[in-house]
Design an enzyme around this catalytic site. Structure first.
Site, PDB file in Angstrom:
ATOM      1  N   ASP A 137     -12.620   8.178   9.090  1.00  8.62           N
ATOM      2  CA  ASP A 137     -11.481   7.430   9.236  1.00  8.62           C
ATOM      3  C   ASP A 137     -11.756   5.958   8.885  1.00  8.62           C
ATOM      4  O   ASP A 137     -13.186   5.474   8.725  1.00  8.62           O
ATOM      5  CB  ASP A 137     -11.491   7.257  10.837  1.00  8.62           C
ATOM      6  CG  ASP A 137     -10.459   6.234  11.370  1.00  8.62           C
ATOM      7  OD1 ASP A 137      -9.338   6.570  10.721  1.00  8.62           O
ATOM      8  OD2 ASP A 137     -10.794   5.466  12.109  1.00  8.62           O
ATOM      9  N   HIS A 186     -11.804   1.276   2.701  1.00 10.79           N
ATOM     10  CA  HIS A 186     -11.391   2.118   1.600  1.00 10.79           C
ATOM     11  C   HIS A 186     -12.326   2.527   0.363  1.00 10.79           C
ATOM     12  O   HIS A 186     -11.864   2.859  -0.588  1.00 10.79           O
ATOM     13  CB  HIS A 186     -10.100   1.536   1.110  1.00 10.79           C
ATOM     14  CG  HIS A 186      -9.009   1.607   1.972  1.00 10.79           C
ATOM     15  ND1 HIS A 186      -7.590   1.176   1.474  1.00 10.79           N
ATOM     16  CD2 HIS A 186      -8.500   1.871   3.257  1.00 10.79           C
ATOM     17  CE1 HIS A 186      -6.841   1.466   2.395  1.00 10.79           C
ATOM     18  NE2 HIS A 186      -7.357   2.020   3.652  1.00 10.79           N
ATOM     19  N   LYS A 192      -7.150   2.646  -2.617  1.00  6.94           N
ATOM     20  CA  LYS A 192      -8.070   3.475  -1.489  1.00  6.94           C
ATOM     21  C   LYS A 192      -8.742   4.584  -2.123  1.00  6.94           C
ATOM     22  O   LYS A 192      -8.439   4.815  -3.211  1.00  6.94           O
ATOM     23  CB  LYS A 192      -6.858   3.809  -0.802  1.00  6.94           C
ATOM     24  CG  LYS A 192      -7.337   4.536   0.503  1.00  6.94           C
ATOM     25  CD  LYS A 192      -6.335   4.906   1.581  1.00  6.94           C
ATOM     26  CE  LYS A 192      -6.897   5.553   2.822  1.00  6.94           C
ATOM     27  NZ  LYS A 192      -6.077   5.737   4.018  1.00  6.94           N
ATOM     28  N   TRP A 221       0.950  -1.415  -0.014  1.00  9.37           N
ATOM     29  CA  TRP A 221      -0.008   0.092   0.022  1.00  9.37           C
ATOM     30  C   TRP A 221       0.842   1.268   0.020  1.00  9.37           C
ATOM     31  O   TRP A 221       1.836   1.334   0.786  1.00  9.37           O
ATOM     32  CB  TRP A 221      -0.908   0.044   1.362  1.00  9.37           C
ATOM     33  CG  TRP A 221      -1.430   1.318   1.427  1.00  9.37           C
ATOM     34  CD1 TRP A 221      -2.617   1.791   0.566  1.00  9.37           C
ATOM     35  CD2 TRP A 221      -1.490   2.388   2.136  1.00  9.37           C
ATOM     36  NE1 TRP A 221      -3.119   3.020   0.927  1.00  9.37           N
ATOM     37  CE2 TRP A 221      -2.363   3.656   1.869  1.00  9.37           C
ATOM     38  CE3 TRP A 221      -0.223   2.680   3.010  1.00  9.37           C
ATOM     39  CZ2 TRP A 221      -2.329   4.850   2.477  1.00  9.37           C
ATOM     40  CZ3 TRP A 221      -0.513   3.953   3.746  1.00  9.37           C
ATOM     41  CH2 TRP A 221      -1.350   5.033   3.387  1.00  9.37           C
TER      42      TRP A 221
HETATM   43  C1  RNT Z   1      -4.074   2.383   4.895  1.00  8.61           C
HETATM   44  C2  RNT Z   1      -4.129   1.205   4.307  1.00  8.61           C
HETATM   45  C3  RNT Z   1      -2.939   0.386   4.947  1.00  8.61           C
HETATM   46  C4  RNT Z   1      -2.631   0.803   6.488  1.00  8.61           C
HETATM   47  C5  RNT Z   1      -1.282  -0.205   6.989  1.00  8.61           C
HETATM   48  C6  RNT Z   1      -1.012   0.270   8.381  1.00  8.61           C
HETATM   49  O1  RNT Z   1      -5.013   3.092   4.456  1.00  8.61           O
HETATM   50  O2  RNT Z   1      -5.210   0.524   4.895  1.00  8.61           O
HETATM   51  O3  RNT Z   1      -3.156  -1.271   4.928  1.00  8.61           O
HETATM   52  O4  RNT Z   1      -3.620   0.634   7.077  1.00  8.61           O
HETATM   53  O5  RNT Z   1      -0.347  -0.478   6.001  1.00  8.61           O
HETATM   54 ZN    ZN Z   2      -5.310  -1.562   4.735  1.00 10.27          ZN
END
Ligand code: RNT
Ligand code: ZN
Length: 422
Positions: free
Chosen positions: A297, A265, A231, A188
């Site tokens: 969030d 996401h 995301k 990510w």
């Molecule tokens: C961020 C992603 C990712 C993180 C982790 C800490 O939006 O969800 O997976 O939460 O890598």
């Molecule tokens: Zn994640």
């Protein structure tokens, strides 16, 4: 709670479910085959161990709260994970982030990480008989401050992060070899911008180029499997996310990789559950990041709500458990961190048990014969069957606290261990 009552309640529940043709005994065996990948980063608010005061910065994610007792070292984090695991039925995996290595107080930059930094985790995993998964860390670093990493217009920054992921992938393959297991490497990146960009194409071309370069390195698929996580938006990347869902879905399909679906996401009205059967035939596999989005969030502690139940139902109905991997991904620094792990993991397992305890063949038959009121009625009746009694029995069988009893255990750990971390 008195085991005799637990067993009696289970026996009654077993009868009720058997009226529907459901064998609860078999279901509990099936539940044993489900493994969660428990995210190490809940234990210290995504801080990691690069320096004594490492903390999450940037990347569009944020941990709020300052509950006392967060893990400050690998040993403390391992202790906390072991504690959490002792309150979660059955055995699970642990997902690491690259910043959680054992750097022994030295400054080891992200493009310099090596297997030796993760050896204490491998040894611990062997002792605890746990599998490990991995995540390169492309945030909380000066070279991520511009908001772009693999898709940066600076070739120096891009190459730094390409190198980081190459190192991570090698480490994964080594972990896999030592544990004789597959390690999922979840990629990510935070790349994106707060306001409307004029060159979306440019950044996406660069991201594609960087990924192509990363995957040139061939590693044994027995030990490592890569997954890409998109995301919708993050804090500071509201207008543009380079690695969007569409981008990674296309990339994963074209390159036979796995895709990560993080349940925090997507747009709140989009169903992640619906995506599983739509995507699964075309990708190497799906990694789920089970989370709970709440307003801005994407990372609240998971609870047993409709979203998670629908995801669990689709996991079970897919009949493709070998292609679906279930990871947790949330971080809450405002409550006891061990409790946060336990609440999320137990709720996820409950959702899977709930999904398993359904007469799917009967429901499908109703559906195929157009008996829609019967389908809806049965789905509603299932909601008040004694599923909790089966869950309690499952916990009893696995020798973990039943019902709310685990709360006391966390309170005690907080008093005796966490409060001494000052
Ligand atoms: C961020 C992603 C990712 C993180 C982790 C800490 O939006 O969800 O997976 O939460 O890598
Ligand atoms: Zn994640």
């Amino acid at each position: 709670m008195i085991p005799k009552k637990i067993i009696e309640s289970y026996e009654l529940a077993k009868e009720r479910y058997s009226e529907l043709g459901i064998d609860t005994h078999q279901i509990l065996k099936d539940l044993d085959c489900i493994t969660l990948s428990i995210h190490c980063w809940q234990g210290d608010d995504v801080g990691g161990f690069e320096s004594p005061d490492s903390e999450l910065t940037g990347g569009g994610i944020m941990a709020t709260g300052n509950y006392p007792g967060k893990a400050r070292t690998i040993t403390e984090l391992q202790m906390d994970l072991t504690k959490a695991n002792s309150l979660i039925p059955s055995s699970h995996r642990v997902s690491l982030h690259a910043i959680y290595g054992d750097f022994k107080g030295k400054h080891v930059d992200r493009n310099e990480i090596k297997l030796e930094h993760f050896q204490p985790w491998i040894d611990w995993a062997k002792r605890e008989k746990l599998g490990l998964d991995f995540n390169p860390t492309l945030f909380s670093h000066p070279k991520a401050d511009s908001g772009f990493t693999l898709s940066s217009k600076s070739s120096e920054i891009r190459h730094f992060w390409i190198e980081h992921i190459q190192k991570c992938r090698k480490i994964c393959a080594e972990i896999g070899k030592q544990l004789n297991d597959i390690v999922i490497n979840n990629i990510w990146i935070p790349d994106g911008s707060k306001d409307i960009p004029v060159d979306r194409t440019g950044h996406r071309e660069l991201l594609k180029e960087s990924l192509d370069k990363i995957f040139e390195q061939e590693l044994d698929p027995k030990y490592i499997q890569d997954s890409l996580e998109g995301k919708l938006f993050g804090i500071g990347s509201e207008a543009f996310v380079v690695g969007s869902h569409d981008f990674y879905l296309s990339y994963a399909v074209k390159n036979n990789l796995m895709l990560t679906l993080d349940s925090g996401h997507f747009h709140p009205t989009e169903s992640i559950a619906d995506k599983i059967s739509a995507i699964l035939p075309f990708v190497k596999g799906i990694l789920l990041h089970i989370s709970r989005g709440l307003r801005w969030d994407s990372d609240h502690v998971v609870i047993l709500n409709d979203d998670i139940i629908q995801i669990a139902e689709e996991i079970i109905r897919s009949k493709a458990l070998d292609k679906i991997f279930i990871g947790l991904d949330y971080f809450d620094a405002s409550i006891n961190r061990i409790a946060a792990w336990v609440i999320g993991a137990r709720s996820t397992l409950k959702s899977i048990l709930y999904a398993l305890l359904q007469p799917w063949e009967v429901l499908k038959e109703y559906e195929v014969n157009g008996k829609y009121f019967q389908r809806l009625a049965l789905l509603e009746e299932l909601k008040t069957l004694p599923f909790g009694a089966v869950w309690d029995y499952y916990c009893y069988k696995h020798n973990v606290p039943i019902g709310k009893d685990w709360i006391k255990s966390v309170e005690e750990y907080e008093r005796e261990t966490l409060m001494n971390r000052t």
